[in-house]
Design a protein around this motif. Structure first.
Motif, PDB file in Angstrom:
ATOM      1  N   SER A  84       0.826  -1.209   0.000  1.00  0.00           N
ATOM      2  CA  SER A  84       0.000   0.000   0.000  1.00  0.00           C
ATOM      3  C   SER A  84       0.859   1.257   0.000  1.00  0.00           C
ATOM      4  O   SER A  84       2.019   1.247   0.403  1.00  0.00           O
ATOM      5  CB  SER A  84      -0.925   0.017   1.217  1.00  0.00           C
ATOM      6  OG  SER A  84      -0.167   0.049   2.410  1.00  0.00           O
ATOM      7  N   TYR A  85       0.228   2.345  -0.452  1.00  0.00           N
ATOM      8  CA  TYR A  85       0.883   3.639  -0.504  1.00  0.00           C
ATOM      9  C   TYR A  85       0.102   4.573   0.405  1.00  0.00           C
ATOM     10  O   TYR A  85      -0.949   5.090   0.030  1.00  0.00           O
ATOM     11  CB  TYR A  85       0.890   4.162  -1.943  1.00  0.00           C
ATOM     12  CG  TYR A  85       1.636   5.471  -2.150  1.00  0.00           C
ATOM     13  CD1 TYR A  85       2.936   5.466  -2.604  1.00  0.00           C
ATOM     14  CD2 TYR A  85       1.023   6.693  -1.903  1.00  0.00           C
ATOM     15  CE1 TYR A  85       3.625   6.664  -2.818  1.00  0.00           C
ATOM     16  CE2 TYR A  85       1.696   7.895  -2.099  1.00  0.00           C
ATOM     17  CZ  TYR A  85       2.995   7.866  -2.563  1.00  0.00           C
ATOM     18  OH  TYR A  85       3.673   9.039  -2.766  1.00  0.00           O
ATOM     19  N   PRO A  86       0.548   4.783   1.646  1.00  0.00           N
ATOM     20  CA  PRO A  86      -0.203   5.650   2.564  1.00  0.00           C
ATOM     21  C   PRO A  86      -0.332   7.058   2.008  1.00  0.00           C
ATOM     22  O   PRO A  86       0.580   7.569   1.370  1.00  0.00           O
ATOM     23  CB  PRO A  86       0.630   5.633   3.847  1.00  0.00           C
ATOM     24  CG  PRO A  86       1.988   5.227   3.419  1.00  0.00           C
ATOM     25  CD  PRO A  86       1.808   4.312   2.246  1.00  0.00           C
ATOM     26  N   GLY A  87      -1.484   7.670   2.234  1.00  0.00           N
ATOM     27  CA  GLY A  87      -1.716   8.998   1.705  1.00  0.00           C
ATOM     28  C   GLY A  87      -2.611   8.997   0.496  1.00  0.00           C
ATOM     29  O   GLY A  87      -2.824  10.028  -0.141  1.00  0.00           O
ATOM     30  N   SER A  88      -3.162   7.819   0.143  1.00  0.00           N
ATOM     31  CA  SER A  88      -4.123   7.682  -0.957  1.00  0.00           C
ATOM     32  C   SER A  88      -3.559   8.117  -2.301  1.00  0.00           C
ATOM     33  O   SER A  88      -4.305   8.506  -3.202  1.00  0.00           O
ATOM     34  CB  SER A  88      -5.396   8.500  -0.644  1.00  0.00           C
ATOM     35  OG  SER A  88      -5.972   8.061   0.563  1.00  0.00           O
ATOM     36  N   GLY A  89      -2.257   8.067  -2.452  1.00  0.00           N
ATOM     37  CA  GLY A  89      -1.657   8.392  -3.736  1.00  0.00           C
ATOM     38  C   GLY A  89      -1.508   9.870  -4.009  1.00  0.00           C
ATOM     39  O   GLY A  89      -1.017  10.249  -5.072  1.00  0.00           O
ATOM     40  N   ALA A  90      -1.918  10.724  -3.088  1.00  0.00           N
ATOM     41  CA  ALA A  90      -1.786  12.164  -3.300  1.00  0.00           C
ATOM     42  C   ALA A  90      -0.328  12.580  -3.215  1.00  0.00           C
ATOM     43  O   ALA A  90       0.459  11.980  -2.481  1.00  0.00           O
ATOM     44  CB  ALA A  90      -2.603  12.924  -2.254  1.00  0.00           C
ATOM     45  N   GLY A  91       0.029  13.608  -3.966  1.00  0.00           N
ATOM     46  CA  GLY A  91       1.370  14.147  -3.849  1.00  0.00           C
ATOM     47  C   GLY A  91       1.504  14.894  -2.529  1.00  0.00           C
ATOM     48  O   GLY A  91       0.586  15.599  -2.105  1.00  0.00           O
ATOM     49  N   ILE A  92       2.631  14.731  -1.867  1.00  0.00           N
ATOM     50  CA  ILE A  92       2.851  15.347  -0.555  1.00  0.00           C
ATOM     51  C   ILE A  92       4.155  16.141  -0.587  1.00  0.00           C
ATOM     52  O   ILE A  92       5.187  15.637  -1.045  1.00  0.00           O
ATOM     53  CB  ILE A  92       2.943  14.284   0.556  1.00  0.00           C
ATOM     54  CG1 ILE A  92       1.674  13.431   0.608  1.00  0.00           C
ATOM     55  CG2 ILE A  92       3.204  14.939   1.914  1.00  0.00           C
ATOM     56  CD1 ILE A  92       1.818  12.201   1.487  1.00  0.00           C
ATOM     57  N   VAL A  93       4.091  17.380  -0.120  1.00  0.00           N
ATOM     58  CA  VAL A  93       5.301  18.168   0.084  1.00  0.00           C
ATOM     59  C   VAL A  93       5.306  18.603   1.546  1.00  0.00           C
ATOM     60  O   VAL A  93       4.384  19.285   1.998  1.00  0.00           O
ATOM     61  CB  VAL A  93       5.360  19.411  -0.819  1.00  0.00           C
ATOM     62  CG1 VAL A  93       6.694  20.128  -0.617  1.00  0.00           C
ATOM     63  CG2 VAL A  93       5.172  19.036  -2.280  1.00  0.00           C
ATOM     64  N   TYR A  94       6.325  18.184   2.265  1.00  0.00           N
ATOM     65  CA  TYR A  94       6.451  18.530   3.680  1.00  0.00           C
ATOM     66  C   TYR A  94       7.555  19.570   3.808  1.00  0.00           C
ATOM     67  O   TYR A  94       8.721  19.298   3.509  1.00  0.00           O
ATOM     68  CB  TYR A  94       6.779  17.289   4.517  1.00  0.00           C
ATOM     69  CG  TYR A  94       6.637  17.517   5.999  1.00  0.00           C
ATOM     70  CD1 TYR A  94       5.518  17.073   6.687  1.00  0.00           C
ATOM     71  CD2 TYR A  94       7.611  18.213   6.718  1.00  0.00           C
ATOM     72  CE1 TYR A  94       5.367  17.301   8.047  1.00  0.00           C
ATOM     73  CE2 TYR A  94       7.474  18.462   8.062  1.00  0.00           C
ATOM     74  CZ  TYR A  94       6.351  17.997   8.725  1.00  0.00           C
ATOM     75  OH  TYR A  94       6.202  18.251  10.070  1.00  0.00           O
ATOM     76  N   PHE A  95       7.178  20.778   4.248  1.00  0.00           N
ATOM     77  CA  PHE A  95       8.123  21.877   4.401  1.00  0.00           C
ATOM     78  C   PHE A  95       8.612  21.923   5.849  1.00  0.00           C
ATOM     79  O   PHE A  95       7.828  22.121   6.776  1.00  0.00           O
ATOM     80  CB  PHE A  95       7.450  23.212   4.064  1.00  0.00           C
ATOM     81  CG  PHE A  95       6.895  23.283   2.668  1.00  0.00           C
ATOM     82  CD1 PHE A  95       7.707  23.631   1.600  1.00  0.00           C
ATOM     83  CD2 PHE A  95       5.560  22.989   2.431  1.00  0.00           C
ATOM     84  CE1 PHE A  95       7.188  23.689   0.314  1.00  0.00           C
ATOM     85  CE2 PHE A  95       5.028  23.050   1.153  1.00  0.00           C
ATOM     86  CZ  PHE A  95       5.852  23.394   0.089  1.00  0.00           C
ATOM     87  N   VAL A  96       9.893  21.716   6.042  1.00  0.00           N
ATOM     88  CA  VAL A  96      10.486  21.738   7.375  1.00  0.00           C
ATOM     89  C   VAL A  96      10.906  23.169   7.691  1.00  0.00           C
ATOM     90  O   VAL A  96      11.647  23.800   6.917  1.00  0.00           O
ATOM     91  CB  VAL A  96      11.691  20.798   7.454  1.00  0.00           C
ATOM     92  CG1 VAL A  96      12.321  20.851   8.849  1.00  0.00           C
ATOM     93  CG2 VAL A  96      11.271  19.363   7.108  1.00  0.00           C
ATOM     94  N   ALA A  97      10.428  23.694   8.817  1.00  0.00           N
ATOM     95  CA  ALA A  97      10.703  25.075   9.219  1.00  0.00           C
ATOM     96  C   ALA A  97      11.817  25.126  10.263  1.00  0.00           C
ATOM     97  O   ALA A  97      12.368  24.095  10.671  1.00  0.00           O
ATOM     98  CB  ALA A  97       9.428  25.720   9.764  1.00  0.00           C
ATOM     99  N   HIS A  98      12.117  26.340  10.743  1.00  0.00           N
ATOM    100  CA  HIS A  98      13.144  26.521  11.775  1.00  0.00           C
ATOM    101  C   HIS A  98      12.767  25.772  13.053  1.00  0.00           C
ATOM    102  O   HIS A  98      13.639  25.229  13.742  1.00  0.00           O
ATOM    103  CB  HIS A  98      13.313  28.013  12.101  1.00  0.00           C
ATOM    104  CG  HIS A  98      14.036  28.774  11.039  1.00  0.00           C
ATOM    105  ND1 HIS A  98      15.403  28.748  10.888  1.00  0.00           N
ATOM    106  CD2 HIS A  98      13.567  29.595  10.065  1.00  0.00           C
ATOM    107  CE1 HIS A  98      15.752  29.512   9.871  1.00  0.00           C
ATOM    108  NE2 HIS A  98      14.667  30.043   9.355  1.00  0.00           N
ATOM    109  N   VAL A  99      11.488  25.762  13.393  1.00  0.00           N
ATOM    110  CA  VAL A  99      10.998  25.015  14.546  1.00  0.00           C
ATOM    111  C   VAL A  99       9.868  24.118  14.060  1.00  0.00           C
ATOM    112  O   VAL A  99       9.085  24.494  13.181  1.00  0.00           O
ATOM    113  CB  VAL A  99      10.514  25.948  15.682  1.00  0.00           C
ATOM    114  CG1 VAL A  99      11.656  26.760  16.242  1.00  0.00           C
ATOM    115  CG2 VAL A  99       9.396  26.868  15.208  1.00  0.00           C
ATOM    116  N   GLU A 100       9.772  22.936  14.635  1.00  0.00           N
ATOM    117  CA  GLU A 100       8.843  21.922  14.147  1.00  0.00           C
ATOM    118  C   GLU A 100       7.398  22.400  14.120  1.00  0.00           C
ATOM    119  O   GLU A 100       6.620  22.037  13.232  1.00  0.00           O
ATOM    120  CB  GLU A 100       8.966  20.666  15.017  1.00  0.00           C
ATOM    121  CG  GLU A 100       8.252  19.455  14.472  1.00  0.00           C
ATOM    122  CD  GLU A 100       8.532  18.213  15.300  1.00  0.00           C
ATOM    123  OE1 GLU A 100       7.882  18.058  16.358  1.00  0.00           O
ATOM    124  OE2 GLU A 100       9.412  17.423  14.911  1.00  0.00           O
TER     125      GLU A 100
END
Length: 283
Positions: free
Chosen positions: A215-231
């Motif tokens: 399986s591909y968690p996230g239902s196949g949607a494209g995901i972009v995770y932006f990491v900031a200075h603080v979580e």
């Protein structure tokens, strides 16, 4: 200074959201916060909606008023002040949707990025020809000038991956995206060759999720995770039926877990390059 007539960017809205969260954690109403700060309730509301430019000094004053003792968070919030960043993307203001400008601004400010894509090559790793083929396939069809504006915007975004201050990128690309063949054999082969080159960039970690991993968690949607200075200030863009930006703590926790799980399904970098080479040779 009156509220800005330009719609607030996603970063401006996020700054306002975080100030609202701090106020609510302090148990203060908008009215009481205005009284204690010596300003109108409407100004507090406009700041929290992102519609009122706010200075670094005001952010620090509000944070103190709300009892925030997290110096790293406060300094990260002050870095988000000063109105919409006048970056290169502003030239597209009357041409492209606001979400396209927001995406470029988030990429510009991110400390690092994690991307997962099941069907498409991530935009930051697309060739000009591949991007043009994608936009020409949009339904309803776009005019040639619209296509070229979108293509040029996408290619300019890729500047974050180059230079001494390049942004670290971890990209997880499913094998399905490598085999889609957008634009025909020549374009598809050129795109795969570009991926091989990009995988050698000093701060790019490109890995392929092969068929057969389940399986591909996230239902196949494209995901972009932006990491900031603080979580706490991380952001996520989910690109499914419609693109949306997410910043609530439960959703951030969810998508960090999704990205972690996808990484366990991906091949190592060199094995990923081997698979890309095999697919390119087969076209």
């Amino acid at each position: 200074m009156p509220p800005s007539k330009v719609p607030p960017s996603v970063r401006q809205r996020r700054l306002g959201t975080e100030l609202r969260r701090l106020r609510e954690q302090a148990g203060l109403s908008v009215t009481r916060a205005g009284e204690l700060h010596g300003t109108q309730q409407s100004r507090i509301s406009n700041i929290e909606s992102g519609g009122y430019p706010v200075s670094a000094d005001r952010v620090r004053a509000l944070a103190r008023l709300y009892g925030c003792g997290d110096d790293a968070l406060i300094e990260a919030l002050t870095s988000m002040t000063g109105g919409r960043t006048r970056g290169w993307w502003e030239e597209y203001r009357e041409i492209l949707p606001a979400g396209a400008l927001d995406l470029a601004e988030l990429e510009h400010h991110a400390q690092s990025m994690r991307i997962a894509s099941a069907i498409h090559i991530p935009g930051l790793l697309q060739t000009l020809e591949h991007a043009r083929a994608l936009f020409r396939d949009v339904v309803p069809p776009l005019s040639p000038p619209e296509v070229e504006h979108l293509v040029s915007h996408r290619i300019k975004r890729q500047a974050v991956l180059h230079g001494a201050q390049s942004t670290p990128l971890s990209a997880l690309v499913h094998e399905a995206a490598l085999r889609m063949g957008f634009g025909g054999p020549e374009v598809a082969r050129g795109q795969l060759e570009h991926l091989l080159s990009a995988s050698e960039y000093p701060r790019v970690d490109l890995r392929v999720i092969p068929f057969g991993t389940g399986s591909y968690p996230g239902s196949g949607a494209g995901i972009v995770y932006f990491v900031a200075h603080v979580e706490r200030l991380d952001s996520v863009q989910v690109d499914g039926d419609r693109s949306e930006f997410i910043d609530t703590e439960p959703q951030l926790i969810k998508y960090r877990a999704v990205m972690d799980r996808l990484e366990t399904s991906a091949l190592a970098p060199e094995a990923s390059r081997d698979l890309i080479r095999r697919i390119a040779r087969s076209i």
